[in-house]
Design a protein around this motif. Sequence first.
Motif, short mmCIF file in Angstrom:
data_model
loop_
_atom_site.label_atom_id
_atom_site.label_comp_id
_atom_site.label_asym_id
_atom_site.label_seq_id
_atom_site.Cartn_x
_atom_site.Cartn_y
_atom_site.Cartn_z
N ARG A 223 94.57 8.96 9.64
CA ARG A 223 94.21 7.54 9.69
C ARG A 223 93.02 7.40 10.62
O ARG A 223 92.42 8.40 11.01
CB ARG A 223 95.40 6.70 10.19
N GLY A 224 92.70 6.19 11.02
CA GLY A 224 91.61 6.05 11.98
C GLY A 224 91.14 4.62 12.15
O GLY A 224 91.47 3.74 11.37
N LYS A 225 90.38 4.43 13.21
CA LYS A 225 89.71 3.17 13.46
C LYS A 225 88.24 3.32 13.10
O LYS A 225 87.69 4.43 13.16
CB LYS A 225 89.87 2.75 14.92
N GLN A 226 87.60 2.23 12.75
CA GLN A 226 86.21 2.28 12.35
C GLN A 226 85.44 1.13 12.96
O GLN A 226 85.98 0.06 13.25
CB GLN A 226 86.10 2.22 10.83
N LYS A 227 84.14 1.37 13.16
CA LYS A 227 83.24 0.35 13.68
C LYS A 227 81.90 0.51 13.00
O LYS A 227 81.40 1.62 12.84
CB LYS A 227 83.09 0.47 15.20
N VAL A 228 81.32 -0.61 12.60
CA VAL A 228 80.03 -0.60 11.93
C VAL A 228 79.10 -1.57 12.66
O VAL A 228 79.48 -2.72 12.91
CB VAL A 228 80.15 -1.01 10.45
N VAL A 229 77.91 -1.10 13.02
CA VAL A 229 76.91 -1.95 13.67
C VAL A 229 75.57 -1.77 12.97
O VAL A 229 75.32 -0.73 12.34
CB VAL A 229 76.75 -1.63 15.17
N VAL A 230 74.72 -2.79 13.09
CA VAL A 230 73.35 -2.72 12.58
C VAL A 230 72.41 -2.93 13.76
O VAL A 230 72.57 -3.88 14.54
CB VAL A 230 73.11 -3.77 11.48
N ARG A 231 71.41 -2.05 13.88
CA ARG A 231 70.50 -2.06 15.04
C ARG A 231 69.07 -2.33 14.58
O ARG A 231 68.60 -1.79 13.57
CB ARG A 231 70.58 -0.72 15.75
N THR A 232 68.39 -3.18 15.33
CA THR A 232 66.98 -3.47 15.06
C THR A 232 66.10 -2.41 15.72
O THR A 232 66.58 -1.65 16.57
CB THR A 232 66.60 -4.86 15.61
N PRO A 233 64.80 -2.35 15.38
CA PRO A 233 63.92 -1.33 15.99
C PRO A 233 63.82 -1.46 17.51
O PRO A 233 63.52 -0.47 18.18
CB PRO A 233 62.57 -1.59 15.31
N TRP A 234 64.02 -2.66 18.07
CA TRP A 234 63.91 -2.81 19.52
C TRP A 234 65.26 -2.71 20.23
O TRP A 234 65.36 -2.97 21.42
CB TRP A 234 63.24 -4.13 19.87
N GLY A 235 66.33 -2.32 19.49
CA GLY A 235 67.57 -1.96 20.15
C GLY A 235 68.69 -2.97 20.13
O GLY A 235 69.82 -2.64 20.51
N SER A 236 68.46 -4.19 19.71
CA SER A 236 69.55 -5.16 19.64
C SER A 236 70.48 -4.80 18.48
O SER A 236 70.06 -4.24 17.48
CB SER A 236 68.99 -6.57 19.45
#
Length: 348
Positions: A223-236
């Motif tokens: 099983r597992g936990k998951q996390k998804v993020v989107v990053r801009t070129p300047w790091g946010s």
Amino acid sequence: MRFSPPRLASAALVAALALLSSAPVTAAQPEGTPEEQITFGIRPATQDAPDNRARFTYGATPGAVVRDYVAVSNVSLAPLTLQVYASDAFNTSEGGLDLLPAGRPSTDVGAWTKPETTTVVVGARSVVIVPFTLTVPADATPGDHTGGIVASLVTEQTGANGSKVRVDQRVGARVYLRVAGELRPGLAVEGMAGDYRTNWNPLGRGSATVTYTVRNTGNVRLRGKQKVVVRTPWGSTVDAEVHADLPELLPGNAIQLTAAVPAVLPAGWLTAQVDLDPSVGPDDQKLEVPDVSVTSTFAAVPWAALALLLALVAFVLLWRYRRRGRSAPKPVRTSTSGAEKVPDVAVR
């Protein structure tokens, strides 16, 4: 669990929900009374009666033979003739656990498990104990193998349009087998991609969708936990709306996932990142399962802002052109005879 035949979709839903559960499955016959409802179930048992096990769980070496019992129960008020068979388990594309239908050949636990009889007649309000044998092949691969033992009732019903519908109601008990040997737990992210949807408000933010496939590349259920993020070129960064943990994935199986990411700036290029934190069962806490982190870059073009900029540039150019046309000097007319024109002089 109830459904109202003769609709085929309802029958399929009952089968999917009841399968691999020790709970009984209930089906109401067309125009039937409560006394005519059909209810049956299947669960682990001893030689004499059902026991308290929620599923069959075994650990064995290649070549071992396991003998056990399954109880098939009928809570209805009339006898039932049920089919009993074993089948391999697999993950659906949504992550659920299902078993191959009776017409699909099994190659794993379903093929290794043989009930003593494939057809049982269970009297009203009665239980039949069925012995079965699980023979582990000598060349069985180490790790987890999953299947189930199924009790099935196949009936023919008449649809609203008068057509005949074959309804297969199934309920199953899971079989978890671990073959001795080296355990190699692991998950992988495959086919990761991102897509950006523009907000046509030039000052607004758009949204992104991240799609990916999680595959169990090892030989242990995970099983597992998951996390998804989107990053801009300047790091946010912006976190995706991921609400559910990963379901139990069988070795070699995969699940397709989609994560929605709101309020993302159209920064030209965006980087999506998927992080997985796998987890094992209570008996496997000593196993070291590596975390997974995968990134993918995709375009996020600010079309609305570009369209507005082009419109402004076009407006400025047009304005300058018209202004230049109004301020330009008028042309001077000249004689075409080639001789200089002398003004008339009055002579007195």
